[in-house]
Motif scaffolding. Structure first.
Motif, PDB file in Angstrom:
ATOM      1  N   ALA A   1       0.839  -1.195   0.000  1.00 48.42           N
ATOM      2  CA  ALA A   1       0.000   0.000   0.000  1.00 48.42           C
ATOM      3  C   ALA A   1       0.882   1.256   0.000  1.00 48.42           C
ATOM      4  O   ALA A   1       1.881   1.320   0.725  1.00 48.42           O
ATOM      5  CB  ALA A   1      -0.902   0.004   1.230  1.00 48.42           C
ATOM      6  N   PRO A   2       0.545   2.265  -0.807  1.00 44.16           N
ATOM      7  CA  PRO A   2       1.376   3.474  -0.899  1.00 44.16           C
ATOM      8  C   PRO A   2       1.673   4.127   0.444  1.00 44.16           C
ATOM      9  O   PRO A   2       2.749   4.713   0.627  1.00 44.16           O
ATOM     10  CB  PRO A   2       0.548   4.390  -1.801  1.00 44.16           C
ATOM     11  N   VAL A   3       0.744   4.047   1.395  1.00 42.88           N
ATOM     12  CA  VAL A   3       0.952   4.671   2.688  1.00 42.88           C
ATOM     13  C   VAL A   3       2.152   4.081   3.426  1.00 42.88           C
ATOM     14  O   VAL A   3       2.713   4.712   4.332  1.00 42.88           O
ATOM     15  CB  VAL A   3      -0.326   4.545   3.557  1.00 42.88           C
ATOM     16  N   LEU A   4       2.583   2.892   3.003  1.00 44.27           N
ATOM     17  CA  LEU A   4       3.700   2.215   3.673  1.00 44.27           C
ATOM     18  C   LEU A   4       5.026   2.358   2.920  1.00 44.27           C
ATOM     19  O   LEU A   4       6.057   1.907   3.420  1.00 44.27           O
ATOM     20  CB  LEU A   4       3.380   0.727   3.845  1.00 44.27           C
ATOM     21  N   HIS A   5       5.018   2.962   1.762  1.00 46.38           N
ATOM     22  CA  HIS A   5       6.222   2.991   0.934  1.00 46.38           C
ATOM     23  C   HIS A   5       7.413   3.635   1.624  1.00 46.38           C
ATOM     24  O   HIS A   5       8.543   3.148   1.512  1.00 46.38           O
ATOM     25  CB  HIS A   5       5.934   3.699  -0.394  1.00 46.38           C
ATOM     26  N   THR A   6       7.177   4.744   2.322  1.00 42.42           N
ATOM     27  CA  THR A   6       8.309   5.448   2.931  1.00 42.42           C
ATOM     28  C   THR A   6       8.982   4.640   4.027  1.00 42.42           C
ATOM     29  O   THR A   6      10.121   4.938   4.397  1.00 42.42           O
ATOM     30  CB  THR A   6       7.881   6.808   3.511  1.00 42.42           C
ATOM     31  N   ARG A   7       8.294   3.631   4.529  1.00 37.80           N
ATOM     32  CA  ARG A   7       8.923   2.773   5.529  1.00 37.80           C
ATOM     33  C   ARG A   7      10.164   2.086   4.951  1.00 37.80           C
ATOM     34  O   ARG A   7      11.078   1.716   5.692  1.00 37.80           O
ATOM     35  CB  ARG A   7       7.913   1.717   6.019  1.00 37.80           C
TER      36      ARG A   7
ATOM     37  N   TRP B   1       7.508  -3.356  12.088  1.00 35.23           N
ATOM     38  CA  TRP B   1       6.520  -4.205  11.408  1.00 35.23           C
ATOM     39  C   TRP B   1       6.274  -5.493  12.195  1.00 35.23           C
ATOM     40  O   TRP B   1       5.136  -5.910  12.382  1.00 35.23           O
ATOM     41  CB  TRP B   1       7.006  -4.506   9.993  1.00 35.23           C
TER      42      TRP B   1
ATOM     43  N   GLY C   1      -3.113  -3.144  10.099  1.00 35.27           N
ATOM     44  CA  GLY C   1      -3.467  -1.972   9.299  1.00 35.27           C
ATOM     45  C   GLY C   1      -3.433  -2.244   7.811  1.00 35.27           C
ATOM     46  O   GLY C   1      -4.111  -3.137   7.312  1.00 35.27           O
ATOM     47  N   ALA C   2      -2.610  -1.474   7.091  1.00 39.70           N
ATOM     48  CA  ALA C   2      -2.528  -1.590   5.633  1.00 39.70           C
ATOM     49  C   ALA C   2      -1.559  -2.673   5.163  1.00 39.70           C
ATOM     50  O   ALA C   2      -1.406  -2.887   3.957  1.00 39.70           O
ATOM     51  CB  ALA C   2      -2.106  -0.240   5.035  1.00 39.70           C
ATOM     52  N   TRP C   3      -0.912  -3.351   6.099  1.00 43.67           N
ATOM     53  CA  TRP C   3       0.038  -4.384   5.710  1.00 43.67           C
ATOM     54  C   TRP C   3      -0.670  -5.539   5.013  1.00 43.67           C
ATOM     55  O   TRP C   3      -1.773  -5.920   5.393  1.00 43.67           O
ATOM     56  CB  TRP C   3       0.770  -4.947   6.936  1.00 43.67           C
TER      57      TRP C   3
ATOM     58  N   SER D   1      10.108   0.464  -7.476  1.00 36.78           N
ATOM     59  CA  SER D   1       8.903   1.292  -7.301  1.00 36.78           C
ATOM     60  C   SER D   1       8.262   1.604  -8.645  1.00 36.78           C
ATOM     61  O   SER D   1       8.822   1.267  -9.701  1.00 36.78           O
ATOM     62  CB  SER D   1       9.253   2.591  -6.577  1.00 36.78           C
TER      63      SER D   1
END
Length: 271
Positions: A144-150, A167, A177-179, A271
């Motif tokens: 999910a894009p919300v996790l990319h910066t991780r 994680w 969550g979004a994982w 990416s």
């Protein structure tokens, strides 16, 4: 004289990589076949047909000091290493509860990978190869894009480890969550991200010395573990799947492969 090391080499792809190296290297070369069970290591070494010397070594990547200790041993014996395949993996099945396996799973697959990178990258001789066996699942396309910066923000292996630990804790506390539900996806992304971080730090020096650091996807393989998840009846055998990885390790370096995830000679975009 070439010195090669394969982790997780007592079965499947790891054994095929060790045997492929033994067949393609010279009698003066040495392949270290490693695993965490002495009996299985001995049996694996005895099963290999090849020209190079094959030497078994205990190496449990989940143990915090094991990579350091083995690296020191090889440095004392040989002064450096030429080829390293990081292939050790904890296999999971559909019935495994991620909350119960999270600690061991991350210790083997992720922290084991970063420890290998830390200890063996400095030992690479000129024209050396350090290849982490990962997967094309290890790209941000599966997250999910919300996790990319991780996985894009970290600039050190310690920061990658911090994200994997975060994680892991979220899994154990059921805060997913979004994982994605398939834990193999974030784990493989973590491995690929770790390789990218290390490569970014070493790129200029490694280019001058002809060194390749990369992750590699062998594709689907016909193994009992894969068969728990997918129909692999027509998939390549471990020996067949090993060929592209052996080519990556033994052929001249393609500059575009450096720091990237490579599948069958082609870069898989992160990416």
């Amino acid at each position: 004289m070439t010195i090669a090391l394969v982790t997780g080499a007592t079965q499947g792809l790891g054994l095929a990589l060790a045997e492929g190296l033994a067949q393609r290297l010279k009698p003066t070369d040495t392949v270290y076949l490693t695993g965490r069970d002495t009996g299985r290591i001995t049996a694996a070494v005895e099963s290999i047909q090849g020209s190079a010397q094959v030497r078994g070594e205990l190496f449990d990547v989940a143990q915090p000091n094991s990579a350091h200790d083995l690296a020191k041993q090889l440095e004392q014996r040989h002064g450096g290493v030429d080829i390293v395949f990081g292939n050790a993996v904890m296999r999971i099945g559909p019935d495994d509860d991620p909350r119960e396996i999270a600690d061991e799973y991350t210790q083997v697959n992720n922290f084991g990978t970063t420890r290998l990178l830390r200890e063996f990258a400095p030992l690479l001789n000129d024209n050396g190869r350090l290849i982490v066996v990962a997967s094309s699942l290890g790209t941000l396309h599966h997250l999910a894009p919300v996790l990319h910066t991780r996985f894009t923000a970290p600039s050190t292996l310690d920061e990658i480890d911090d994200q994997i630990a975060r994680w892991r804790d979220e899994i154990k506390e059921n805060r997913t969550g979004a994982w994605p539900g398939f834990v193999n996806i974030p784990s493989k992304i973590g491995q690929v991200a770790a390789v990218r971080v290390l490569a970014a730090q070493r790129r200029e020096e490694d280019a001058e010395r002809g060194i390749l650091i990369a992750s590699a996807c062998p594709g689907m393989i016909n193994t009992p573990t894969s068969a728990l998840w997918w129909d692999v009846s027509t998939a390549p055998t471990p020996a067949q799947a090993a060929k592209a990885l052996l080519d990556l390790a033994l052929d001249p370096v393609e500059p575009e492969h450096y720091g990237e995830l490579v599948r069958h000679g082609e870069v898989v975009p992160f990416s």
